[in-house]
Each structure stands twice: as structure tokens, then as C-alpha cells.
Scaffold this active site. Sequence first.
Site, short mmCIF file in Angstrom:
data_model
loop_
_atom_site.label_atom_id
_atom_site.label_comp_id
_atom_site.label_asym_id
_atom_site.label_seq_id
_atom_site.Cartn_x
_atom_site.Cartn_y
_atom_site.Cartn_z
N ASP A 308 38.44 -13.31 -18.67
CA ASP A 308 39.11 -14.58 -18.75
C ASP A 308 40.17 -14.46 -19.86
O ASP A 308 40.34 -13.39 -20.48
CB ASP A 308 38.09 -15.71 -19.03
CG ASP A 308 38.65 -17.08 -18.69
OD1 ASP A 308 37.88 -18.04 -18.59
OD2 ASP A 308 39.89 -17.19 -18.50
C1 GLC Z 1 41.41 -20.17 -18.56
C2 GLC Z 1 40.21 -20.55 -17.74
C3 GLC Z 1 40.11 -19.85 -16.40
C4 GLC Z 1 41.51 -19.61 -15.85
C5 GLC Z 1 42.21 -18.66 -16.78
C6 GLC Z 1 43.65 -18.37 -16.34
O1 GLC Z 1 41.04 -19.94 -19.87
O2 GLC Z 1 38.94 -20.40 -18.38
O3 GLC Z 1 39.33 -20.69 -15.54
O4 GLC Z 1 41.42 -19.05 -14.55
O5 GLC Z 1 42.23 -19.12 -18.13
O6 GLC Z 1 44.42 -19.51 -16.42
#
Ligand code: GLC
Length: 755
Positions: A308
Site C-alpha cells: 500500500d
Molecule cells: C491508500 C489506500 C489504498 C489505496 C492506495 C492507493 O493509502 O490505503 O486503499 O488503494 O493508497 O491510492
Amino acid sequence: MKYSVLPILILFVLAMTQPVQSQTPTYQNPDAAIEDRVEDLLNRMTVYEKIGQMTQLNITTINPTGKQADVELVEEKARDLIGNHHIGSFLNGEAVPPEQWFRFTNQLTRLAMEESRLGIPIIYGIDHVHGANYLEGGTIFPHNINLGATFNPQHSYNTGWVTAYETADLGHHWNFAPILDIGVNPLWPRIYETFGEDPRLAARMGESYINGYQRNEEIEPYNVAATAKHFLGYSDPKSGWDRSPAYIPKQAIHEFHRPSFQAAVDAGIKTVMLNSGEINGIPVHGSYELVTELLRDEMGFDGVVVTDWADIEKLVDFHFISENFKEATFRSVMAGIDMSMTPLTLEFNEAMQALVDEGRITEDRIDESVRRILRLKFELGLFEHPYPSNERLNRIGTTESKVKALEAARESIVLLRNKNGVLPVLNPTRILVAGPSADSKRNLAGGWTLAWQGANEERYPDDMMTILDALRAEYPDADIEHVTKTPSQQQIDAADLIVYAGGEEPYTEFVGNISDLTLPQNQLDEISRLSESATPLVLVLVQGRPRLITSVEEKTDAILHAGLPGFQGANAIAEIISGAVNPSGKLPISYPESPSHFTPYNHKPSANYDFDEEDANQISQVSQPTSLYPFGHGLSYTTFTYSDLRLSKSFIGENGSLSASVAVTNAGNRAGMESVLWFITDHVGTITRPVEELAHFEKIALEPGETKRVQFEIQPSEQLSYPDRNGQPILEEGYFTVKVGELTKEFRLEKNKDD
Ligand code: GLC
């Protein structure tokens, strides 16, 4: 002498029929097997090129302003990152017109395909988590918490299908959805992104979404990849705050948090994104046990695992398990990640090169991940169709797609309370509409709408209705008055109905952290004030999580839990208030009654003992209600009765099956839909068993007076076994109770019985 031309002719024919030694490398040959193409390409790549494929950078590293909303390409930046650092993936952006996305992706793709040494296509990741929410004009569906409330997998299928239909042409190959976390903590700011608290509900809704999205056959020649996120146990932080520590016993991980991800793996999900948080003191991004031993070895996932946002860095500056970025890179790569959503620097590339130079990470380990990434790109057909298309932009925001979103919204709204049948309201003369969600578009859509937090009301489309607009459209002859400050007693008394639309403003992730689940006091005060008259008061809760309303619940006449119903949500709310639509939503979460007692419906026995002082041995286990409204609660404008519950047998063997069926009747005077929820209770288990568990659900439509018999098969391995702490199934003899409606029947499992 006559020269025969025959020999020359034969040579010519032979020459023309011999396969010309193709100069095309295998990896560029669409007829070659994907595995051969992967190996051929891998063998041509330098280590640094391979590391580039393991890197995902944010759009802000290649746009002019460094702002998320800026979907414009600075070619020099992209040329350097792709040409010199071989970056294989970029992500994000915000809602801009399709032509702008087309232009941006076209430029980015041309650089990758024509200016890099090997011409490896970019894979672009984006968060279209409730429809095409980062595409101007895209169809915006209800959030998952609403889809869960429909108990109708068709709606999550439609959400995935329409999302692919509207975005695949624009180069949005990789969607970071569906969220498959289990919504067990009502304080958690992302509970609305889940399908609710039940593992089986989340598994079926998620599987449906994946099928709708990854198997959409009308987006040819493109293919797209979904993402099971956030693996796993992200949704139950002890404090309720996003990304704060979770303490979940291993056995509970397997029983409650794994099923929705297992169903996604079994449905062929192509990618998994990891949980940013930590479980039992181990950040998931550093957990070999979870990422490799569980996800890959036990659950059988062999697709791409992506971190993430900045979660390698978080091992250093948030979780403090690594002393620097290089060590964090080592920890997460050896745990099993394939791609780093770094996403703003080349630190990952530099760290990986250093780790390779030091011999701590081998090229073999890198090849494992790069194989998965290249395989994904070949499977998506990106080498053959890397460029976006602007030939079918008329697919975006069609009436047909909006109707799908409206249907989902209609079935997702839950009628929690309807004292004396105050709803529906047929021919009002005057309605007062109050509350912070009365004239708000953004509150209906929630986070991840047009931009990350969804907070900018001005960006919402002109043709989207607020609740006020929708009530005016629904009751064209009535006077619908918007009261922005406390209405006078005269105003209140003169109205046929008061609609108070409360709840929450948009948020997601840590921005939405709160320390008190109670609905804001000013709303509670206003609701109380409005309830003092005889005019019926309807409370409409537009919110991402179940804010406490216990103190005012009995002061209201009706309560609608609208959740986050999306761009068509106001229409659906007005149609339910007018009776044009008969509500059929049921709560996918337990609605808490008190500020410090959050218990999911499938909790372990939490007995409350009620005993008489004089006769202390008269201890009776009184199962107290653990919520204001239980999981599965939802009223209708008609009445459904359940009768004649039948079990085909009173006992089954471990390889047997048993058919359970019940008659459901629409005993009222209007048509309606009913989600038939089946629960099973295991009377005795070596590991304490939930007080009850959802075993099956299906939604049926019934005309007034109509009866349907609904049945499902109970199979021990499917509904009666449960995992031990190592995820191995336990199946134990004993009695079980099946419950549907208020009817129950018992049966016994006897392992050595044949049948
Ligand atoms: C964010 C979220 C995740 C998302 C990612 C990209 O922190 O936790 O759900 O897909 O970043 O935006």
C-alpha cells in the site's frame, strides 16, 4: 541448350514456404506462450530494469505541479523515470474528463513503448472503488457498505462491470478494488468501504465484483486486473483509528478475515494489496508468515502483491521495525512483496540495487516478482494493446449504467424504524427538510469520489440531486421547504412531515479518525427539538459508519439508514419516502447501541447473567441485545412471514448434505423484495463457536399474497466446519441449529454416518 526453370521454381517455392527465421523476439510474439514470453523477456533484462518493474510511482512524479489532480504529463520527467529507471507502473490521479485521461495515458504509453530499450508497457493503477470515481462523468455507485446491505451480489457485479466498461479504454488497467476487509469495528473510518461484518457476505459480494470487473467481455481488446485489498486484518484496529495496531488471534484471522480473500483468490483475482497496519505487533508488509506462507503457500495466490502507499517507508517511520529504508526494503521483499508503491521517490530502486550489490537479495528473488509482474502484463494483453482508445467514450455515464447505480442504491437503503407506518408519505402538502445532508451531494457519495477525500462539493456534477432536490422532484405539488436553521414552531406545526438528513461529511483513511461514535451533538439536539411537535419526523442517516443515535431513536417516527448511496442516492431516498420504492435493505453491520460496546452479531458468547439476589442460584444466562439494530435488520412496507421450515434429515454424516427449506409469504398488500438470511449455530465446539453465523442468503421478490419456498444445501465442509489456529478445518460431531426468520430446527452431525 534449353535451361529448365524448374529447379529455380522449386527453390523459389521452397524459400517461400520455409518459416522465415523470425527476427521478432519471443516476448514480442503474441502467438508464443505467455511463460515463454516471460522467460525470454526476463533473460533480456538487466537487474536494474527488473527492479524498475517492481516499482510503482505516483502521478505526481510525472506531472507539472506535483498535485494529485494534475493529470498532465511532463515528458522529460517520464522519459527519465521510464528510460533511465525503467519504472513499470504509475498510479492515481483525480476525476478529469475522459479525453484528458486518454491524452495522458497515450503520451505515457508512447514513451514506454517507443523510447525504452525493451518496450515494456506501463500498468496503470487507480482507485475506482465505487464506480469510475476518478473519471469525470463516470457512474458512481453506492459504497460497498451499501452494496452489502442489498444482500444481492448482482449489484456488486454491476459495479465492477460498469467500472471496467467506463475505464478500460483509458488505460486504467489495474483497479485497486474490491476492498475485502471485514467491517467489524464501527469506529474505523473505512468501514463503509467494506461489505460489512460478515465473512460470507463479503466473500460473495467481493467474488461478484471481481467477476463483473475482470470478466467484462465488452472491453475487448483490453483486459483489466482487480485487487483484493487490504490483505488482511486491516479493519479491526483496537483503537478504531486507521492503521493503528490490531490484535487478532491466528484462529480468528482464519475464521473471520481470510474467507473474503480466499474467495477472491478462488475467483482468480489478479493482484493483492497489503494491509498498511500491523497485526499482533507484526506489520503485514514485513510478515513472511502472512504474505508468503498464508497468502501464497496456503491460500494459493500466485499473482502480484503490491504494497500500500509508502508502506516500505512506514516500516521505518511508522512501525519502527526497520532502522532505514534499505532494511525496510529487505524486510518487505523477503516477506514476499512484488511491487513497491513507493510512491514518490527512487528510494526503492536504490535500496534494491544496493541489496543486490551486497548479495543480500538475489537475482532469483527478483525474478520471482518480475515474472509475476510480466505475466500480469502479458495476461492483460498490454504488449499487444498498450495504447488507450478514445473510440468508445460514449460508454461513460450512460443512462443504462446510472440505472444500475440507482437500482443498487434503492436496494441498499435500510428502513430501521417506521413507527405507526408513518412511511411512506403519499400526498404531503408541505415537507420541512433539515440537517447537514439535506442539500449536500458530497455527503451522499463519501470518500474516494472525484478526489481522495471527496470533500469538494463544487466538483460534484450538476445533474446529481441532493435529498432536497429529489424530494422536490418526487413531490412536485408539495411545498418542500429547506430549513437551514432551527425552524419555528409554526413552521414545524404547518408541515405534514419533517425530514432530518444527518450523518457525516466525506472522509477516508486516517482523515476520518474519530474518538466518539455518537452522532454530533448539534444534530442530536436538532433532532430532539424537531421531535417535540406532532409532525412526523423521519431521520435519514447519510454516513459511512453507524453513528450512535440511541438518545433520539425513540423520538423519531422513522429512520432510514442511507449509508453512502452514491450519485443516485438522493433519488432512491426520495422514492422510498414516497413509497415509489419498497425498501429491502438489511444491515450488513450491527448498529451499536452504546459508545463503548461494539460486538458483531457473530460474536463469541458474551453472556450477561441476570440473577435474583434472594435466590442467587437462579442464575439464568440472559442474552442481552448487543446492538441497537442487529445485523440483518431491515423493515419493508409489506410484511413477510416465514413458515414450514423443513430439514430433509435430522442428521448427516461428514460427507453428506442436508436440504433446508422454508416458505416465505408476502402477507401485505404491496410487492416487495426480501433477503432470506439463514443462520447456523454450532452448539458445542472445541474452539468457542459464534452465537450464530450467516450460512446462506438469497434475495427474492414476492407479489402480495405470493409464497415461495426457499432452500439451500447444508454441506458440512462448507457450513459446519471451522478453522483451527493453523487454518486447518475442524469438523466435529454434535447438534446444530438452523435459523431463518424466527424459525429454528436442530440437526445432528455424526461423522461416521453414511449419507
Ligand atoms: C491508500 C489506500 C489504498 C489505496 C492506495 C492507493 O493509502 O490505503 O486503499 O488503494 O493508497 O491510492
